[in-house]
Design a protein around this motif. Structure first.
Motif, PDB file in Angstrom:
ATOM      1  N   PRO A   1    -120.960  69.941  -8.263  1.00  0.00           N
ATOM      2  CA  PRO A   1    -121.162  71.330  -7.841  1.00  0.00           C
ATOM      3  C   PRO A   1    -121.343  71.411  -6.329  1.00  0.00           C
ATOM      4  CG  PRO A   1    -123.184  70.431  -8.730  1.00  0.00           C
ATOM      5  CD  PRO A   1    -122.147  69.368  -8.906  1.00  0.00           C
ATOM      6  N   TRP A   2    -121.173  72.624  -5.780  1.00  0.00           N
ATOM      7  CA  TRP A   2    -121.191  72.743  -4.322  1.00  0.00           C
ATOM      8  C   TRP A   2    -122.524  72.321  -3.709  1.00  0.00           C
ATOM      9  CZ3 TRP A   2    -124.872  75.880  -2.253  1.00  0.00           C
ATOM     10  CH2 TRP A   2    -125.427  76.862  -3.106  1.00  0.00           C
ATOM     11  N   TYR A   3    -123.603  72.423  -4.479  1.00  0.00           N
ATOM     12  CA  TYR A   3    -124.923  72.072  -3.914  1.00  0.00           C
ATOM     13  C   TYR A   3    -125.237  70.592  -4.114  1.00  0.00           C
ATOM     14  CZ  TYR A   3    -126.132  72.574  -8.814  1.00  0.00           C
ATOM     15  OH  TYR A   3    -126.149  72.454 -10.168  1.00  0.00           O
ATOM     16  N   ASP A   4    -124.282  69.795  -4.578  1.00  0.00           N
ATOM     17  CA  ASP A   4    -124.518  68.367  -4.831  1.00  0.00           C
ATOM     18  C   ASP A   4    -125.378  67.747  -3.723  1.00  0.00           C
ATOM     19  OD1 ASP A   4    -124.518  65.713  -5.335  1.00  0.00           O
ATOM     20  OD2 ASP A   4    -122.360  65.559  -5.729  1.00  0.00           O
ATOM     21  N   PRO A   5    -126.609  67.345  -4.055  1.00  0.00           N
ATOM     22  CA  PRO A   5    -127.535  66.873  -3.016  1.00  0.00           C
ATOM     23  C   PRO A   5    -127.008  65.659  -2.256  1.00  0.00           C
ATOM     24  CG  PRO A   5    -128.413  66.472  -5.225  1.00  0.00           C
ATOM     25  CD  PRO A   5    -127.228  67.349  -5.396  1.00  0.00           C
ATOM     26  N   ALA A   6    -126.115  64.880  -2.865  1.00  0.00           N
ATOM     27  CA  ALA A   6    -125.588  63.697  -2.174  1.00  0.00           C
ATOM     28  C   ALA A   6    -124.804  64.094  -0.928  1.00  0.00           C
ATOM     29  CB  ALA A   6    -124.705  62.888  -3.122  1.00  0.00           C
ATOM     30  N   TYR A   7    -124.277  65.310  -0.916  1.00  0.00           N
ATOM     31  CA  TYR A   7    -123.567  65.797   0.273  1.00  0.00           C
ATOM     32  C   TYR A   7    -124.430  66.779   1.071  1.00  0.00           C
ATOM     33  CZ  TYR A   7    -119.585  63.710  -2.058  1.00  0.00           C
ATOM     34  OH  TYR A   7    -118.758  62.826  -2.658  1.00  0.00           O
ATOM     35  N   ALA A   8    -125.082  67.681   0.341  1.00  0.00           N
ATOM     36  CA  ALA A   8    -125.824  68.759   1.001  1.00  0.00           C
ATOM     37  C   ALA A   8    -126.948  68.221   1.891  1.00  0.00           C
ATOM     38  CB  ALA A   8    -126.389  69.721  -0.043  1.00  0.00           C
ATOM     39  N   LEU A   9    -127.730  67.282   1.369  1.00  0.00           N
ATOM     40  CA  LEU A   9    -128.915  66.849   2.125  1.00  0.00           C
ATOM     41  C   LEU A   9    -128.561  66.042   3.378  1.00  0.00           C
ATOM     42  CD1 LEU A   9    -131.479  66.121  -0.729  1.00  0.00           C
ATOM     43  CD2 LEU A   9    -131.116  68.190   0.619  1.00  0.00           C
ATOM     44  N   PRO A  10    -127.664  65.049   3.305  1.00  0.00           N
ATOM     45  CA  PRO A  10    -127.322  64.346   4.555  1.00  0.00           C
ATOM     46  C   PRO A  10    -126.684  65.268   5.590  1.00  0.00           C
ATOM     47  CG  PRO A  10    -126.486  63.150   2.642  1.00  0.00           C
ATOM     48  CD  PRO A  10    -127.014  64.450   2.130  1.00  0.00           C
ATOM     49  N   LEU A  11    -125.827  66.176   5.138  1.00  0.00           N
ATOM     50  CA  LEU A  11    -125.195  67.113   6.069  1.00  0.00           C
ATOM     51  C   LEU A  11    -126.233  67.975   6.767  1.00  0.00           C
ATOM     52  CD1 LEU A  11    -122.016  68.694   4.446  1.00  0.00           C
ATOM     53  CD2 LEU A  11    -122.199  67.536   6.650  1.00  0.00           C
TER      54      LEU A  11
ATOM     55  N   GLN B   1    -116.385  61.645  11.630  1.00  0.00           N
ATOM     56  CA  GLN B   1    -117.292  61.805  12.755  1.00  0.00           C
ATOM     57  C   GLN B   1    -117.012  63.112  13.496  1.00  0.00           C
ATOM     58  OE1 GLN B   1    -119.931  59.767  13.649  1.00  0.00           O
ATOM     59  NE2 GLN B   1    -120.375  61.544  14.936  1.00  0.00           N
ATOM     60  N   LEU B   2    -115.736  63.397  13.702  1.00  0.00           N
ATOM     61  CA  LEU B   2    -115.385  64.620  14.425  1.00  0.00           C
ATOM     62  C   LEU B   2    -115.850  65.854  13.657  1.00  0.00           C
ATOM     63  CD1 LEU B   2    -111.864  64.109  16.008  1.00  0.00           C
ATOM     64  CD2 LEU B   2    -114.042  64.595  17.141  1.00  0.00           C
ATOM     65  N   MET B   3    -115.631  65.808  12.358  1.00  0.00           N
ATOM     66  CA  MET B   3    -116.062  66.961  11.570  1.00  0.00           C
ATOM     67  C   MET B   3    -117.570  67.169  11.713  1.00  0.00           C
ATOM     68  SD  MET B   3    -115.840  67.672   7.519  1.00  0.00           S
ATOM     69  CE  MET B   3    -117.277  66.672   7.211  1.00  0.00           C
ATOM     70  N   ILE B   4    -118.312  66.057  11.596  1.00  0.00           N
ATOM     71  CA  ILE B   4    -119.765  66.155  11.720  1.00  0.00           C
ATOM     72  C   ILE B   4    -120.154  66.662  13.111  1.00  0.00           C
ATOM     73  CG2 ILE B   4    -121.884  64.791  11.810  1.00  0.00           C
ATOM     74  CD1 ILE B   4    -120.981  65.173   9.025  1.00  0.00           C
ATOM     75  N   VAL B   5    -119.478  66.151  14.135  1.00  0.00           N
ATOM     76  CA  VAL B   5    -119.802  66.565  15.506  1.00  0.00           C
ATOM     77  C   VAL B   5    -119.575  68.057  15.683  1.00  0.00           C
ATOM     78  CG1 VAL B   5    -118.982  66.431  17.878  1.00  0.00           C
ATOM     79  CG2 VAL B   5    -119.482  64.358  16.625  1.00  0.00           C
ATOM     80  N   PHE B   6    -118.466  68.547  15.129  1.00  0.00           N
ATOM     81  CA  PHE B   6    -118.181  69.983  15.261  1.00  0.00           C
ATOM     82  C   PHE B   6    -119.228  70.801  14.505  1.00  0.00           C
ATOM     83  CE2 PHE B   6    -113.456  68.806  15.819  1.00  0.00           C
ATOM     84  CZ  PHE B   6    -113.682  68.587  17.173  1.00  0.00           C
ATOM     85  N   LEU B   7    -119.591  70.320  13.338  1.00  0.00           N
ATOM     86  CA  LEU B   7    -120.617  71.033  12.567  1.00  0.00           C
ATOM     87  C   LEU B   7    -121.940  71.040  13.325  1.00  0.00           C
ATOM     88  CD1 LEU B   7    -119.930  69.726   8.943  1.00  0.00           C
ATOM     89  CD2 LEU B   7    -119.293  71.941   9.922  1.00  0.00           C
ATOM     90  N   ILE B   8    -122.258  69.881  13.912  1.00  0.00           N
ATOM     91  CA  ILE B   8    -123.511  69.772  14.671  1.00  0.00           C
ATOM     92  C   ILE B   8    -123.478  70.723  15.867  1.00  0.00           C
ATOM     93  CG2 ILE B   8    -124.734  68.263  16.275  1.00  0.00           C
ATOM     94  CD1 ILE B   8    -124.295  65.980  14.306  1.00  0.00           C
ATOM     95  N   ALA B   9    -122.357  70.734  16.586  1.00  0.00           N
ATOM     96  CA  ALA B   9    -122.245  71.601  17.757  1.00  0.00           C
ATOM     97  C   ALA B   9    -122.366  73.067  17.346  1.00  0.00           C
ATOM     98  CB  ALA B   9    -120.916  71.358  18.463  1.00  0.00           C
ATOM     99  N   ALA B  10    -121.680  73.430  16.260  1.00  0.00           N
ATOM    100  CA  ALA B  10    -121.734  74.819  15.810  1.00  0.00           C
ATOM    101  C   ALA B  10    -123.151  75.196  15.373  1.00  0.00           C
ATOM    102  CB  ALA B  10    -120.746  75.034  14.673  1.00  0.00           C
ATOM    103  N   GLY B  11    -123.768  74.297  14.610  1.00  0.00           N
ATOM    104  CA  GLY B  11    -125.126  74.574  14.132  1.00  0.00           C
ATOM    105  C   GLY B  11    -126.110  74.704  15.283  1.00  0.00           C
ATOM    106  N   THR B  12    -125.996  73.802  16.253  1.00  0.00           N
ATOM    107  CA  THR B  12    -126.912  73.849  17.396  1.00  0.00           C
ATOM    108  C   THR B  12    -126.687  75.124  18.203  1.00  0.00           C
ATOM    109  OG1 THR B  12    -126.829  71.446  17.481  1.00  0.00           O
ATOM    110  CG2 THR B  12    -127.729  72.575  19.398  1.00  0.00           C
ATOM    111  N   ALA B  13    -125.410  75.435  18.455  1.00  0.00           N
ATOM    112  CA  ALA B  13    -125.110  76.635  19.242  1.00  0.00           C
ATOM    113  C   ALA B  13    -125.653  77.889  18.547  1.00  0.00           C
ATOM    114  CB  ALA B  13    -123.609  76.767  19.450  1.00  0.00           C
ATOM    115  N   LEU B  14    -125.451  77.952  17.260  1.00  0.00           N
ATOM    116  CA  LEU B  14    -125.926  79.098  16.487  1.00  0.00           C
ATOM    117  C   LEU B  14    -127.458  79.194  16.541  1.00  0.00           C
ATOM    118  CD1 LEU B  14    -124.115  81.016  14.897  1.00  0.00           C
ATOM    119  CD2 LEU B  14    -124.765  79.802  12.808  1.00  0.00           C
TER     120      LEU B  14
END
Lengths: 209, 270
Positions: free
Chosen positions: B124-134, B226-239
């Motif tokens: 499911p979309w909330y699968d903690p194995a992905y949700a929590l580390p992200l 790594q790039l995906m994570i970096v973009f997510l991190i940048a977006a999250g931080t900027a927001l």
């Protein structure tokens, strides 16, 4: 007419005061009594209670920026936010026209703010306010730190605005300036305002003839 | 599933720990006075990660939306507390904690949800194995940005008070008057992320990618992750930075466009 009824600011008040157009009122009182606080409250920069009106219209009917363009406040240590003087002027032509009247040279608008002397800062802050042509002027020590000649120029300019119909509320420790400019005196003591007639103040007696 | 990465056993781990012990002994001999702290930090890291491993194992196995939500709430709470603790000037009442936590909640949840539904497509979309580390990655960085921005904003507003009030007195609205401090705060909050992105791959191999490379993932695939994570991190931080800066600027002023330093605790010269 700028009028305040039941004005309360922090521990001060309730106070009542009014400034008519074309009239200059000096506000005196011991240091720390809250004179500047009254000016700030009338400009709505300080949270305050009571009813403040401009020509009978309540302050809340104006947006705060609209109100402050009509009730112009000059702080004793007015700040600057950009690099050069000119960037602070809403109308550079109007500013340039005022410069000689305060004994400032034509190129003053190009000056760097960081290199202004205290006296230059004071006069340029006054220019910055006057070019917006507010109906009422709330002036906090507009000439402190100026040499007598520059202080005289400030007085003359303030009087010209008064003659043109502006109402003025002036806080000054300069007894000479007070007696020179003020039509009426108000004294703030222990959180209340009292009217004093110009002739019975000590200042009048002490002022040089 | 058979592991196609090199399995780390207790012996290999103990050898690495031995290095720390060796360093500690060296510090003792040289009387550097850090041996005790080094030892405590190493033990703490071990204990914290061990507990985390157990908690994550249990959460992953149960895959319950409610328990995942609870873990998310705990992470947000700690992030908020940590960001609030680093402030030089605190807001009166609960506002420091409230502003920081809300900004991180909005930013962290939005970006994590986006990643889970648009990129990871976990089931499911909330699968903690992905949700929590992200969320952890995004939150850890957003926390830095948010606390830096908030600290810079209040400091700048106190320092620039005469200039801000001069603008207000001349009839500028509160957003015009606070433009300088808002810009400085947003810049300060984004510096770490921008710096990290600029140096990435040149100066250092990011931690997550290092982990993947050691685990046998091909470099091109690891880089994509790594790039995906970096973009997510940048977006999250900027927001988060933007949210906390604007919300705090609003709190430091009021509807009548007045500067309200009285809403900060302690001596602000009011």
């Amino acid at each position: 007419m700028l009028e305040a009824r039941d004005l309360t600011i922090r521990h001060l008040g309730p106070m009542r005061l009014s400034v008519a157009r074309g009239v200059c009122i000096a506000l005196s009182g011991p240091s720390g009594a809250g004179k500047s606080l009254i000016l700030r409250a009338l400009a709505d920069l300080e949270p305050n209670g009571g009813t403040v009106t401009l020509d009978g219209i309540e302050r809340e009917r104006f947006s705060a920026p609209e109100w402050r363009r009509q009730v112009g406040y000059l702080a004793a240590d007015a700040g600057w936010w950009a690099a050069t003087v000119g960037e602070h002027m809403a109308d550079t032509d109007a500013a340039r026209a005022l410069l000689p009247r305060l004994h400032l040279p034509d190129d003053a608008l190009a000056w760097a703010v960081s290199r202004l002397s205290t006296g230059e800062r004071k006069r340029l802050a006054l220019v910055r306010l006057l070019i917006q042509a507010p109906d009422f002027l709330l002036l906090d020590e507009p000439a402190s730190g100026l040499d007598p000649e520059a202080a005289g120029a400030v007085d003359t300019l303030v009087q010209a605005h008064q003659a043109a119909g502006a109402g003025i509320l002036l806080v000054t420790h300069d007894v000479h300036q007070r007696d020179h400019l003020a039509d009426r005196l108000l004294t703030l003591r222990d959180g209340t305002l009292a009217a004093t007639t110009a002739s019975d103040t000590r200042s009048r007696v002490e002022a040089p003839a | 599933m058979t592991a196609d990465y090199i399995v780390l056993g207790p012996v290999e781990l103990a050898l690495a720990a031995g290095l720390v012990v060796l360093t500690g002994l060296l510090a003792l001999v040289l009387r550097l006075g850090v041996a005790g702290r080094l030892f405590i930090a190493a033990v703490r890291a071990t204990a914290q990660l061990a507990v985390m491993a157990l908690v994550l194992k249990a959460l992953f196995e149960m895959a319950s939306p409610w328990l995942t939500a609870l873990a998310v709430a705990v992470m947000l709470g700690f992030a908020g507390r940590e960001a609030a603790a680093r402030q030089g000037h605190k807001f009166a009442g609960w506002w420091t904690l409230g502003l920081g936590t809300s900004a991180m909640t909005v930013a962290g949840l939005l970006v994590t949800l986006f990643a889970l539904t648009a990129q990871i497509k976990a089931d499911p979309w909330y699968d903690p194995a992905y949700a929590l580390p992200l969320l952890g990655m995004i939150l850890g960085n957003a926390m830095n940005g948010v606390s830096l921005a908030l600290d810079r904003l209040s400091g700048e507003v106190i320092r620039e008070r005469p200039a801000i009030e001069a603008r207000l007195a001349l009839g500028h609205d509160r957003w015009q008057a606070l433009a300088g401090p808002v810009r400085a705060a947003a810049g300060a909050g984004l510096i770490p992320v921008v710096n990290a992105m600029s140096a990435m791959g040149l100066v250092f191999i990011p931690g997550m990618m290092t982990g993947q490379l050691l685990a046998g993932v091909p470099p091109t695939q690891a880089v994509r992750y790594q790039l995906m994570i970096v973009f997510l991190i940048a977006a999250g931080t900027a927001l988060g930075v933007l949210a906390v800066t604007l919300a705090a600027a609003a709190r430091l002023t009021d509807g009548r466009h007045r500067l309200r330093l009285d809403r900060l605790r302690g001596d602000t010269g009011v």
